[in-house]
Motif scaffolding. Structure first.
Motif, PDB file in Angstrom:
ATOM      1  N   ASP A 181      34.859   2.372 -10.647  1.00 36.64           N
ATOM      2  CA  ASP A 181      33.613   3.254 -10.671  1.00 36.64           C
ATOM      3  C   ASP A 181      33.791   4.852 -11.135  1.00 36.64           C
TER       4      ASP A 181
ATOM      5  N   SER B 275      30.153   8.268  -6.701  1.00 39.22           N
ATOM      6  CA  SER B 275      30.692   7.181  -7.593  1.00 39.22           C
ATOM      7  C   SER B 275      29.787   6.331  -8.079  1.00 39.22           C
TER       8      SER B 275
ATOM      9  N   ASP C  65      28.512   3.309 -10.714  1.00 38.62           N
ATOM     10  CA  ASP C  65      28.686   2.225 -11.694  1.00 38.62           C
ATOM     11  C   ASP C  65      27.624   2.166 -12.684  1.00 38.62           C
TER      12      ASP C  65
ATOM     13  N   ARG D 181      24.035   3.411 -11.480  1.00 37.96           N
ATOM     14  CA  ARG D 181      23.847   3.086 -10.184  1.00 37.96           C
ATOM     15  C   ARG D 181      25.000   3.727  -9.468  1.00 37.96           C
TER      16      ARG D 181
ATOM     17  N   SER E 184      27.137   3.948  -6.194  1.00 42.64           N
ATOM     18  CA  SER E 184      27.516   3.131  -4.885  1.00 42.64           C
ATOM     19  C   SER E 184      28.016   3.736  -3.898  1.00 42.64           C
ATOM     20  N   SER E 185      28.305   5.176  -3.927  1.00 42.36           N
ATOM     21  CA  SER E 185      28.323   5.979  -2.703  1.00 42.36           C
ATOM     22  C   SER E 185      28.297   7.370  -3.092  1.00 42.36           C
TER      23      SER E 185
ATOM     24  N   LYS F  99      22.727   5.437  -1.481  1.00 41.05           N
ATOM     25  CA  LYS F  99      23.444   4.137  -1.986  1.00 41.05           C
ATOM     26  C   LYS F  99      22.585   3.031  -2.538  1.00 41.05           C
ATOM     27  N   GLY F 100      23.025   2.931  -3.854  1.00 43.15           N
ATOM     28  CA  GLY F 100      22.485   1.767  -4.782  1.00 43.15           C
ATOM     29  C   GLY F 100      21.142   2.414  -5.352  1.00 43.15           C
TER      30      GLY F 100
END
Lengths: 396, 339
Positions: A24, A45, A47, A50, A52-53, A373-374
């Motif tokens: 990431d 972080s 991706d 997207r 992730s956190s 998240k996400g």
């Protein structure tokens, strides 16, 4: 040549069978970023697009108000507390001054209570107008900001006429409000009243605000692109909202119709008729919609309060040097952004021993890692904006 | 042997294209400042130049040029520095084939439309270079978004143009204008209509949407998206290089509008204006049509927010491309069977 070719084929097969090393990307959003409302920093972080956190990093604007309170008298503190959430200064002054009044046993006259109510609602309108106008800006729409700030100007003019300040009124005194200029003959007269014609101006301004919210409906609320960007984005279910300590419009948008103005009020909210606006979806659109409806409710509260405001003094008798007896008290009020409270511990004397500020935005912000998240990077901006926080309120 | 006239001709045409581009881009910038201001209860530029703030774009340009020309320490300097030139060069090159009047055209290529589509997608290469070479994560994301946007929107753009080419029977832009000027018989009346009124309404709308996406303007300005990516691929640019991107953006806006006007609205041609007069007032007619389209883009910018990248892709692949393919079928059917 054929050997080269075979070597190449072999290498490509090896490359296919090996898992590619991916990781990431750490994206630092802020503290200098257009949509972090000041100096919030998010270590995300991602991706691709997207998320992730996310880890929010706060404290860039910590001004130490809780500590400063320990070396200031209660009267001096009002100048500080209305700078905690600068968009709704007066609304955060009121719980503090009521806490002090509870400790000292001084009660403000009824007229002062009503004026506090009116000004709190005016600041609520001002704060929500800033939100409903700047939220489209986060999504890329520039125009609503200019239209709405023009209407907010009317509210700020009223506040200025009454208090002399546009953002930081510093208008509350223990036992009432500061005698406003323009009503009486000399500055010293405590019996001086609110500026002449102020109530009529307020009525006209509120009718204008009601018209402006209708304009907002046509430009923003019904806008298909706004809906596409916000519906179903950043959904916070009611139980999660309670779990994370959300309050105010953010909580009500998640289907929890909880408003301190109905449950625990220190101003005459029981004598005005208003609805607690709530929505079921808990997404960004609902948080926008709830605030827009609250502008209407607040304008209606002000219109009713203008009719009901009694005559009388603005300030009860209070000693010039205020000595607060030993004791402790927690007073909270419905700030435009949610529950705003002060916990004062007094050891007697002119200064508090300890002041704990329960600021709204701090709790509202705490859900960010969960809700982001996400999400996608564009959603990050939409979600963050929809929570409507002020960094001064987060860091204090 | 090439005569002296050839070189005079070339130089005059280069100067004409450059001046036309810069002038029209400056006017577009000024229009954006003023139109958006009036839509937002503002006055906009007022003092620069003495009256109506007409010199504001020039003043802005001078201000930008005075800034330090920064190249970030981690940047790939050669690519970083050359990216704005590619964007501007590709935009200038599109002006070569736009006919301003029957004679006023730098080069009337037989494959004009083909050339135009090929060259105008080069700007995205410059944007990708800028995004990659800046050594900035926001720039990178902006550049990649621009790349994804190009792939998604070049297709509907080309497909709608194919429909126009089928209807006109030529790829030369002058030929396309003449095909619109040619009168047709409807119920005994002999009138000439632009392609927009000859069954290309769907094509025109798709072309507009796709070209706004290609220009990265609101509601499709995700590659820049100042509230998310600070300034996208432009984040690290300053001074003259930023000015070039800026000018290139508005010049591309004009050229895209000019293409739309030529393909669908009849270009320099207007009903009831005789052929001989078109030579003189043709440029004015085209500029008026461009102005209308540019105004539409400014209007959109001041009323709409930004879409999300995945929503944009969704729209391109699920709606625009199938509809534009169907559009080709319908146009071809009418071309072959009816007319």
């Amino acid at each position: 040549m054929s050997a080269d070719y075979e070597a190449l084929m072999h290498r490509s097969e090896v490359a296919v069978s090996v898992e590619l090393q991916t990781q990431d990307m750490t994206l630092n959003i802020g503290p200098q970023h257009p949509s972090t409302h000041g100096v919030l920093r998010l270590v995300a972080s991602v991706d691709g697009e997207r998320i992730s956190s996310v880890e929010p990093v706060i404290g860039y604007m910590h001004r130490g108000y809780e500590k400063l309170a320990e070396v200031r008298t209660y009267a001096q503190m009002t100048a500080l507390v209305n700078r905690i959430d600068w968009v709704s200064g007066f609304a955060s002054e009121v719980p503090f001054i009521i806490a002090v009044e509870k400790l000292t046993g001084i009660e403000a006259p009824e007229r002062a209570q009503w004026i506090r109510l009116i000004l709190t609602e005016l600041f609520r309108i001002s704060s929500h107008v800033v939100f409903t106008s700047s939220y489209p800006l986060e999504l890329g729409g520039v125009t609503p900001l200019f239209h709405a700030l023009r209407e907010r100007e009317r509210v700020l003019e009223l506040i200025e006429a009454m208090t002399g300040g546009r953002f930081h009124p510093n208008f509350n005194r223990v036992g009432g409000i500061k005698p406003a200029a323009g009503g009486g003959k000399t500055q010293k007269q405590v019996s001086m009243d609110i500026p002449a014609g102020w109530l009529e101006d307020t009525r006209a301004a509120m009718e204008r605000i009601l018209g402006a919210t209708d304009d907002s409906d046509t430009l923003v609320t019904g806008n298909e692109l706004i809906k596409a960007r916000t519906t179903g984005v950043g959904v916070i279910p009611g139980d999660k909202a309670i779990e994370y300590g959300l309050s105010g419009p953010n909580l009500r948008a998640s289907g929890v119709a909880y408003d301190l103005r109905k449950h625990e009020f220190h101003l005459p909210y029981d004598q005005v008729d208003f609805n607690v606006v709530s929505a079921e979806g808990g997404d960004c659109y609902d948080r926008y919609w709830v605030r827009l409806q609250e502008i209407r409710e607040s304008a209606n509260i002000v219109l009713q309060a203008i009719e009901k405001i009694p005559a009388g003094p603005l300030r009860a008798k209070a000693p010039r040097v205020l000595k607060v007896p030993k004791g402790q008290v927690y007073v909270r009020g419905e700030n435009p952004k949610g529950e705003f409270g002060y916990y004062i511990i007094s050891e007697g004397g002119q200064k508090p021993y300890r002041l704990k500020i329960r600021s709204t935005s701090f709790s509202n912000l705490s859900i960010l890692p969960w809700v982001l998240k996400g999400a996608l990077v564009p959603d990050l901006v939409a979600i963050m904006g929809s929570l409507d926080f002020v960094l001064g309120d987060v860091d204090r | 042997m090439i005569s002296g006239y050839f070189w005079i001709d070339v130089i005059l045409k280069v100067v004409f294209v450059l001046v036309a581009m810069i002038l029209m881009a400056l006017v577009a910038i000024y229009a954006e400042l003023k139109v958006m201001a009036h839509m937002q209860n503002r006055i906009g530029p007022y003092y620069a130049g003495g009256r109506w703030g007409w010199a504001q774009p020039l003043a802005d340009a001078v201000k930008f040029i005075q800034k330090e020309d920064l190249v970030p320490a981690g940047a790939d300097a050669v690519i970083f520095k050359s990216a704005p030139y590619i964007v501007v060069a590709a935009t200038v090159a599109t002006y070569v084939v736009i006919p301003f009047s029957p004679n006023l055209i730098a080069r009337d290529l037989d494959l004009g439309v083909f050339y135009l589509l090929a060259i105008s997608s080069l700007t995205t290469l410059g944007v990708l270079m800028a995004g990659w070479a800046s050594a900035n994560k926001y720039s990178l994301m902006g550049g990649l978004r621009a790349g994804a946007q190009l792939i998604a929107y070049e297709l509907p753009l080309v497909l709608t143009v194919v429909a126009v080419v089928v209807q006109a029977g030529t790829m030369s832009l002058v030929g396309i204008v003449e095909a619109q000027a040619a009168p047709i018989e409807i119920g005994g009346l002999s009138i000439s209509l632009p392609f927009l009124l000859k069954g290309q309404i769907v094509g025109f709308i798709i072309f507009l949407v796709a070209s706004i996406a290609e220009l990265s303007r609101i509601p499709f300005d995700m590659p820049i998206a100042e509230s998310e990516l600070t300034m996208g691929y432009l984040t690290e640019y300053s001074s003259l290089r930023f000015t070039m991107f800026f000018l290139g953006e508005y010049a591309a806006m004009i050229s895209m509008s000019a293409v739309a006007a030529t393909l669908f609205l009849g270009g320099y041609w207007f009903p009831f204006v005789p052929e001989s007069a078109l030579i003189y007032i043709g440029p004015l007619i085209l500029i008026a049509k461009i102005a209308g389209l540019v105004f539409l883009m400014l209007w959109l910018r001041s009323t709409w927010p930004r879409l999300r990248e995945d929503q944009l892709q969704d729209m391109a692949w699920r709606w625009l491309i199938p509809v534009s393919l169907a559009n080709i079928l319908v146009v071809a059917f009418f071309k072959v069977v009816v007319f």
